[in-house]
Design a protein around this motif. Structure first.
Motif, mmCIF file in Angstrom:
data_model
loop_
_atom_site.group_PDB
_atom_site.id
_atom_site.type_symbol
_atom_site.label_atom_id
_atom_site.label_comp_id
_atom_site.label_asym_id
_atom_site.label_seq_id
_atom_site.Cartn_x
_atom_site.Cartn_y
_atom_site.Cartn_z
ATOM 1 N N VAL A 18 0.820 -1.208 0.000
ATOM 2 C CA VAL A 18 0.000 0.000 0.000
ATOM 3 C C VAL A 18 0.853 1.258 0.000
ATOM 4 N N ASP A 19 1.917 1.285 0.803
ATOM 5 C CA ASP A 19 2.718 2.501 0.986
ATOM 6 C C ASP A 19 4.196 2.125 0.949
ATOM 7 N N ASP A 22 5.764 0.619 4.065
ATOM 8 C CA ASP A 22 5.273 -0.647 4.606
ATOM 9 C C ASP A 22 6.331 -1.738 4.548
ATOM 10 N N TYR A 70 -0.236 0.718 5.326
ATOM 11 C CA TYR A 70 -0.812 2.038 5.009
ATOM 12 C C TYR A 70 0.148 3.162 5.375
ATOM 13 N N GLY A 71 1.424 2.820 5.616
ATOM 14 C CA GLY A 71 2.397 3.835 6.009
ATOM 15 C C GLY A 71 2.372 4.172 7.489
#
Length: 502
Positions: A18-19, A22, A70-71
């Motif tokens: 996602v990020d 991650d 999601y970071g």
């Protein structure tokens, strides 16, 4: 939504990250020990079986270090996790504790453009609100007449000129005290003001704490011509009196007509239930796009499930329009944490067994996926349980994560259509159209009778194209096309019981 067949497992890439921050990837198909998989230029050898929607370590993570998705941190590693290992509740634990101090640190909100001009055909009410339905609602003040309410509604359901006659039974309204009773009364009064109700019959018993006369006093003057009431103990024939009251309301409502309105007239409820590892990848970001489209047009999106913000609340607090909104959000979050702690429960008593099976490891991970339903609009207001929408924009509403209670709270706040993402599936509905978005193709294929939209298309067609298709579907449902919960007659309410029972 794509009309092409869903891709086979072999067509899907193995992972998504996602990020860039991650350390984990999410499996888009089952991963088999010994195979080498890659994402974002990182290749790892799978050490143990990883189910679809579950996480795999892309790098080694030391014991005690944050694990990011999601970071943001979704917990801490409880032991060394090697690259290629399955990352889940056996090696990751929550970092959540209790109430926290928060500082107002606003970030610049970059709202998405409104996009294509859209609208729907709705019912414009005297107070300026716009309904997506024109129904007669029968609302009992107390559980003792809940079944009576259902019977009179069923007998009147064939009334000409209105879309439906619905009864919303519940077990409360008596043996309640103080704030607990007030919460019940506030929600029922708010439902009686709902724009989807062209008329409302309040059905009382007579001896209950939630007195019919007091409930009527809560209603604004502009609504009272659409309200009738019957007290069963005072009536010689409550069924006959109720039938006559419904007939009067139906005659008034039958004159209502759908009128073209813009998205600024839509009040969109935002909900998730039965989440899985794909919720934060597909359906919740997609709902966030819908929320952004509606709020950018001047409409309202309502986000609730406060315990499913724990660990991600700062993302919303940073988007508060001013310090007063921020302060109310801080009080709401910390009060909800205190509610758990005062009952001897940890605030991290979530995710559910179904969430865990679907790949969600901690409440932080669930929350970071859940808040994506709010898109990136500014938070304009914070509402208490049973309060009604006061201003447009992204509104945060006090209610628990329980599906039935929170969807009812959304309707009471004024949501005229609710988007409900799910990775596990549920038939549950609320008083308003409750569109179910499947997070994955498998659920959409297996349960077509429950699912209104296959958000798994995000992985095939991209977020932008899928969001356009979803917005078309939202406008169609808002204009009268039935949602699956309506077709299945799944329309219930549930009240939040917080106090003692006499």
């Amino acid at each position: 939504m794509s009309s092409a067949p869903a891709p086979s497992v072999a067509d899907l890439p193995p992972l998504v990250r996602v990020d860039p921050a991650d350390q984990v990837g999410v499996a888009l198909r089952p991963l088999v020990p010994g195979e080498t998989v890659s994402v974002a230029g990182i290749a790892v050898t799978v050490a143990n079986p990883v189910a679809t929607g579950h996480k795999i370590a892309l790098t080694a993570i030391a014991a005690g270090d944050d694990v990011r998705r999601y970071g943001w941190p979704i917990g801490r590693a409880t032991r060394l996790i090697a690259a290629g290992e399955h990352v889940h509740s056996h090696n990751v634990a929550t970092k959540l504790v209790g109430e926290e101090p928060y500082r107002y640190q606003p970030t610049a909100v970059a709202p998405r453009p409104a996009g294509r001009v859209r609208g729907f055909d709705g019912y414009v009410r005297a107070d300026g609100s716009v309904g997506t339905r024109n129904q007669i609602w029968v609302i009992p003040t107390v559980g003792c007449v809940g079944r009576t309410a259902q019977r009179v509604a069923m007998k009147a359901a064939a009334t000409a000129g209105v879309e439906d006659v619905l009864a919303f039974a519940h077990p409360f309204g008596c043996s309640q005290l103080g704030d607990d009773l007030d919460g019940t009364a506030r929600v029922l009064a708010a439902l009686a003001c709902h724009p989807n109700a062209g008329g409302v019959l309040l059905l009382g018993l007579g001896c209950e704490e939630n007195q019919l006369s007091a409930l009527l006093e809560r209603l604004p003057p502009e609504r009272r011509d659409r309200i009738r009431s019957v007290g069963a103990q005072m009536s010689a024939d409550e069924h006959g009196d109720a039938a006559r009251a419904i007939a009067e309301l139906a005659e008034i409502a039958a004159a209502d007509r759908r009128t073209p309105v813009g998205l600024d007239a839509l009040r969109l409820g935002l909900k998730c239930g039965g989440s899985d590892g794909f919720s934060g990848l597909t359906a919740n970001p997609l709902i966030g796009r819908a929320a952004d489209a509606v709020t950018a047009a001047g409409g309202t999106a309502i986000l609730t499930e406060i315990p499913e913000m724990f660990g991600a609340e700062r993302l919303l607090m940073a988007r508060a329009t001013d310090e007063a909104v921020f302060d109310r959000l801080v009080v709401l979050v910390n009060d909800f944490k205190r509610y758990f702690l005062d009952h001897g429960e940890p605030i991290s008593e979530n995710p559910s067994p179904g969430n865990v099976e679907g790949g969600i490891t901690t409440l932080e991970e669930k929350s970071l996926g859940a808040v994506q339903k709010g898109g990136r609009a500014a938070v304009t207001d914070v509402l208490g349980y049973g309060e009604r929408v006061r201003r447009p924009g992204l509104v945060v509403l006090e209610a628990p994560g329980n599906d039935a209670v929170s969807t009812t709270a959304l309707a009471a706040a004024g949501a005229t259509l609710t988007l409900f993402s799910t990775g596990r599936g549920t038939p549950l509905g609320s008083p308003v159209p409750t569109m179910k978005l499947a997070t994955n193709h498998d659920l959409a294929t297996r349960k077509p009778g429950w699912i209104d939209f296959d958000a798994g298309s995000v992985l095939d067609d991209g977020l932008d194209a899928t969001a356009e298709a979803l917005m078309d579907r939202i406008c169609a449902v808002a204009s009268g096309e039935p949602a699956k919960n309506e077709i299945n007659e799944e329309r219930e309410i549930a009240l939040w019981k917080r106090g003692v029972t006499l």
